[in-house]
Motif scaffolding. Structure first.
Motif, PDB file in Angstrom:
ATOM      1  N   VAL A 191      56.882  56.275  49.132  1.00 46.98           N
ATOM      2  CA  VAL A 191      57.175  55.876  50.646  1.00 46.98           C
ATOM      3  C   VAL A 191      57.774  54.326  51.190  1.00 46.98           C
ATOM      4  N   PHE A 192      57.343  53.194  50.493  1.00 47.22           N
ATOM      5  CA  PHE A 192      57.891  52.084  50.678  1.00 47.22           C
ATOM      6  C   PHE A 192      59.733  52.375  51.033  1.00 47.22           C
ATOM      7  N   GLY A 193      60.241  52.941  49.901  1.00 47.76           N
ATOM      8  CA  GLY A 193      61.704  52.956  50.050  1.00 47.76           C
ATOM      9  C   GLY A 193      62.817  54.139  50.981  1.00 47.76           C
ATOM     10  N   CYS A 194      61.279  55.003  50.887  1.00 46.49           N
ATOM     11  CA  CYS A 194      61.633  55.447  52.576  1.00 46.49           C
ATOM     12  C   CYS A 194      61.650  55.250  54.157  1.00 46.49           C
ATOM     13  N   PHE A 195      60.618  54.060  53.728  1.00 49.12           N
ATOM     14  CA  PHE A 195      60.394  53.337  55.174  1.00 49.12           C
ATOM     15  C   PHE A 195      61.245  52.279  55.174  1.00 49.12           C
ATOM     16  N   VAL A 196      61.514  51.746  54.192  1.00 45.52           N
ATOM     17  CA  VAL A 196      62.959  50.777  54.567  1.00 45.52           C
ATOM     18  C   VAL A 196      64.178  51.317  54.630  1.00 45.52           C
ATOM     19  N   PHE A 197      64.581  52.436  54.109  1.00 46.30           N
ATOM     20  CA  PHE A 197      65.818  53.245  54.132  1.00 46.30           C
ATOM     21  C   PHE A 197      65.781  53.634  56.193  1.00 46.30           C
ATOM     22  N   ILE A 198      64.131  54.060  56.580  1.00 48.90           N
ATOM     23  CA  ILE A 198      64.219  54.754  57.758  1.00 48.90           C
ATOM     24  C   ILE A 198      64.114  53.228  58.296  1.00 48.90           C
ATOM     25  N   VAL A 199      63.673  52.374  58.149  1.00 47.08           N
ATOM     26  CA  VAL A 199      63.842  50.845  59.577  1.00 47.08           C
ATOM     27  C   VAL A 199      65.240  50.522  59.415  1.00 47.08           C
ATOM     28  N   VAL A 200      65.929  49.860  58.414  1.00 47.01           N
ATOM     29  CA  VAL A 200      67.337  49.943  57.940  1.00 47.01           C
ATOM     30  C   VAL A 200      68.021  50.373  59.049  1.00 47.01           C
ATOM     31  N   SER A 201      67.867  52.100  59.159  1.00 54.07           N
ATOM     32  CA  SER A 201      69.160  52.906  59.510  1.00 54.07           C
ATOM     33  C   SER A 201      68.624  52.823  60.738  1.00 54.07           C
ATOM     34  N   TYR A 202      67.374  53.143  61.258  1.00 53.77           N
ATOM     35  CA  TYR A 202      67.070  52.921  63.317  1.00 53.77           C
ATOM     36  C   TYR A 202      67.413  51.046  63.607  1.00 53.77           C
ATOM     37  N   VAL A 203      67.450  50.307  62.584  1.00 48.52           N
ATOM     38  CA  VAL A 203      68.128  48.884  63.496  1.00 48.52           C
ATOM     39  C   VAL A 203      69.378  49.484  63.748  1.00 48.52           C
ATOM     40  N   GLN A 204      70.131  49.995  62.650  1.00 49.81           N
ATOM     41  CA  GLN A 204      71.200  49.490  62.154  1.00 49.81           C
ATOM     42  C   GLN A 204      72.208  50.633  63.422  1.00 49.81           C
ATOM     43  N   ILE A 205      70.889  51.927  64.072  1.00 48.16           N
ATOM     44  CA  ILE A 205      72.091  53.033  64.949  1.00 48.16           C
ATOM     45  C   ILE A 205      71.518  51.838  66.106  1.00 48.16           C
ATOM     46  N   PHE A 206      70.082  51.133  66.365  1.00 43.95           N
ATOM     47  CA  PHE A 206      70.133  50.603  67.974  1.00 43.95           C
ATOM     48  C   PHE A 206      71.054  49.190  68.074  1.00 43.95           C
ATOM     49  N   ARG A 207      71.867  48.087  66.912  1.00 41.90           N
ATOM     50  CA  ARG A 207      72.739  47.572  66.907  1.00 41.90           C
ATOM     51  C   ARG A 207      73.896  47.977  67.592  1.00 41.90           C
ATOM     52  N   THR A 208      74.548  49.412  66.892  1.00 41.50           N
ATOM     53  CA  THR A 208      75.530  50.110  67.191  1.00 41.50           C
ATOM     54  C   THR A 208      75.716  50.088  69.067  1.00 41.50           C
ATOM     55  N   VAL A 209      74.322  51.193  68.792  1.00 40.53           N
ATOM     56  CA  VAL A 209      73.741  51.676  70.481  1.00 40.53           C
ATOM     57  C   VAL A 209      74.018  50.252  71.308  1.00 40.53           C
ATOM     58  N   LEU A 210      73.195  49.375  71.263  1.00 42.22           N
ATOM     59  CA  LEU A 210      73.525  48.003  71.853  1.00 42.22           C
ATOM     60  C   LEU A 210      74.999  47.403  72.121  1.00 42.22           C
ATOM     61  N   ARG A 211      75.883  47.738  71.315  1.00 43.40           N
ATOM     62  CA  ARG A 211      77.742  47.413  71.882  1.00 43.40           C
ATOM     63  C   ARG A 211      77.832  48.226  71.662  1.00 43.40           C
ATOM     64  N   ILE A 212      77.657  49.610  72.690  1.00 44.26           N
ATOM     65  CA  ILE A 212      78.015  50.609  73.829  1.00 44.26           C
ATOM     66  C   ILE A 212      78.184  49.376  74.978  1.00 44.26           C
ATOM     67  N   PRO A 213      79.664  49.923  75.664  1.00 46.21           N
ATOM     68  CA  PRO A 213      80.077  49.060  77.234  1.00 46.21           C
ATOM     69  C   PRO A 213      79.692  50.352  77.736  1.00 46.21           C
ATOM     70  N   SER A 214      78.742  51.127  77.680  1.00 47.97           N
ATOM     71  CA  SER A 214      78.738  51.562  79.508  1.00 47.97           C
ATOM     72  C   SER A 214      77.296  51.286  79.803  1.00 47.97           C
ATOM     73  N   GLU A 215      77.239  51.225  80.639  1.00 47.10           N
ATOM     74  CA  GLU A 215      74.959  51.647  80.891  1.00 47.10           C
ATOM     75  C   GLU A 215      74.522  52.856  80.523  1.00 47.10           C
ATOM     76  N   GLN A 216      75.338  53.474  81.217  1.00 43.47           N
ATOM     77  CA  GLN A 216      75.851  55.830  80.673  1.00 43.47           C
ATOM     78  C   GLN A 216      75.604  55.903  79.633  1.00 43.47           C
ATOM     79  N   GLY A 217      76.069  55.662  78.399  1.00 41.02           N
ATOM     80  CA  GLY A 217      77.106  55.538  77.308  1.00 41.02           C
ATOM     81  C   GLY A 217      75.035  54.593  76.299  1.00 41.02           C
TER      82      GLY A 217
END
Length: 170
Positions: A75-101
């Motif tokens: 469970v801890f391994g899965c939880f860490v993987f999920i948190v790291v994945s979402y952090v990466q996703i949010f970092r990538t999304v915040l780099r999208i230049p357009s507001e609509q994107g």
């Protein structure tokens, strides 16, 4: 495609399947090796290891401790993987230049995150709540919340992105 190639997807899927299979194999082997002397009726939606251990004749405390440790590691391994994945996703999304994107990306991610949060919070509550608040109906509702609702809601969430389906519902 640049950040996550098909080879990495195959490796992650294989790791998830292998881990899930190993985890299920450990629990199934343990369950079938237990002698039951307190009947075989559970007041649960499905058979969970702690409830089966309560029906066992043998002193299953060592088994229970071992499975709690193994389960906690998974469970801890899965939880860490999920948190790291979402952090990466949010970092990538915040780099999208357009507001609509960014809005479109967040509108795709947030419903999935809410289903994951429902699953994790219900499972944590079910397994970490004190025994003093253990009511059969509450146990049934919570186990239903983390075992049935997320798989049932996921297709609905992803189909709601389809404009034709939205129009038909309205």
């Amino acid at each position: 495609g640049t950040l996550l190639g098909s080879r990495a997807c195959v490796h992650m899927a294989a790791a998830a399947w292998a881990t899930g299979f190993l985890y299920a194999l450990l629990h199934t082997g343990n369950t079938f090796s237990l002698p039951l002397c307190h009947g075989n009726v559970l007041d649960q939606f499905f058979c969970e290891i702690p409830h089966i251990l309560k029906l066992s004749c043998s002193g299953a405390y060592l088994r229970e401790t071992a499975f709690v440790v193994v389960s906690s590691c998974f469970v801890f391994g899965c939880f860490v993987f999920i948190v790291v994945s979402y952090v990466q996703i949010f970092r990538t999304v915040l780099r999208i230049p357009s507001e609509q994107g960014r809005h479109k990306a967040f509108s795709t991610c947030l419903p999935h995150l809410s289903v994951v949060s429902l699953f994790v919070s219900a499972a944590v509550f079910a397994h970490l709540k004190p025994p003093s608040i253990s009511f059969p109906v509450l146990n049934l509702v919570v186990s239903f919340l983390y075992s049935v609702v997320p798989p049932a809601v996921n297709p609905l969430i992803y189909s709601m992105r389809n404009q034709e389906l939205k129009g038909a519902l309205w």
